[in-house]
Scaffold this motif. Structure first.
Motif, PDB file in Angstrom:
ATOM      1  N   LEU A  80       0.874  -0.938  -0.026  1.00 36.75           N
ATOM      2  CA  LEU A  80       0.100  -0.485  -0.204  1.00 36.75           C
ATOM      3  C   LEU A  80       0.982   0.846   0.203  1.00 36.75           C
ATOM      4  O   LEU A  80       0.358   2.151  -0.294  1.00 36.75           O
ATOM      5  CB  LEU A  80      -1.082  -0.172   1.425  1.00 36.75           C
ATOM      6  N   ASP A  81       1.821   0.978   0.640  1.00 34.60           N
ATOM      7  CA  ASP A  81       2.888   2.222   0.979  1.00 34.60           C
ATOM      8  C   ASP A  81       3.609   2.921  -0.736  1.00 34.60           C
ATOM      9  O   ASP A  81       3.502   3.480  -0.660  1.00 34.60           O
ATOM     10  CB  ASP A  81       3.968   2.120   1.488  1.00 34.60           C
ATOM     11  N   LEU A  83       1.646   1.854  -3.598  1.00 33.38           N
ATOM     12  CA  LEU A  83       0.998   2.306  -4.079  1.00 33.38           C
ATOM     13  C   LEU A  83       1.118   3.807  -4.006  1.00 33.38           C
ATOM     14  O   LEU A  83       0.278   4.370  -4.987  1.00 33.38           O
ATOM     15  CB  LEU A  83      -0.357   1.831  -4.286  1.00 33.38           C
ATOM     16  N   GLU A  84       0.726   4.704  -3.244  1.00 33.28           N
ATOM     17  CA  GLU A  84       0.799   5.879  -2.434  1.00 33.28           C
ATOM     18  C   GLU A  84       1.754   6.821  -2.895  1.00 33.28           C
ATOM     19  O   GLU A  84       1.318   7.733  -3.196  1.00 33.28           O
ATOM     20  CB  GLU A  84       0.188   6.114  -1.220  1.00 33.28           C
TER      21      GLU A  84
END
Length: 85
Positions: A80-81, A83-84
């Motif tokens: 997720l990191d 992707l952000e």
């Protein structure tokens, strides 16, 4: 809940004719992270895009897991990191 209650594991044998993996690998998860543990007496080699990114290796590099060692091959939080970013 204890770590044991939050984790799952499954032992997967490898084909014997093409390799000497022996006892295979243990695949287990803990809090959204996936690990491989080499149960064999010999090292095994895997292609893990996640591990390659973490260690800053080329995406096509093969990673060695020594006998009885474990390697994190996935993390939901770290994905997720990415992707952000």
């Amino acid at each position: 809940a204890s770590s044991e209650e939050r984790s799952t594991s499954e032992r997967l044998p490898f084909p014997r004719p093409s390799s000497k993996v022996g006892k295979g690998v243990l695949i287990y998860t803990v809090d959204g992270e996936v690990y491989l543990k080499n149960l064999s007496e010999s090292p095994i080699f895997i292609l893990s895009l996640f591990a390659n990114h973490f260690f800053r290796y080329e995406s096509t590099a093969v990673v060695k897991i020594p006998s009885k060692a474990s390697l994190k091959v996935w993390s939901n939080d770290e994905f997720l990191d990415l992707l952000e970013a």
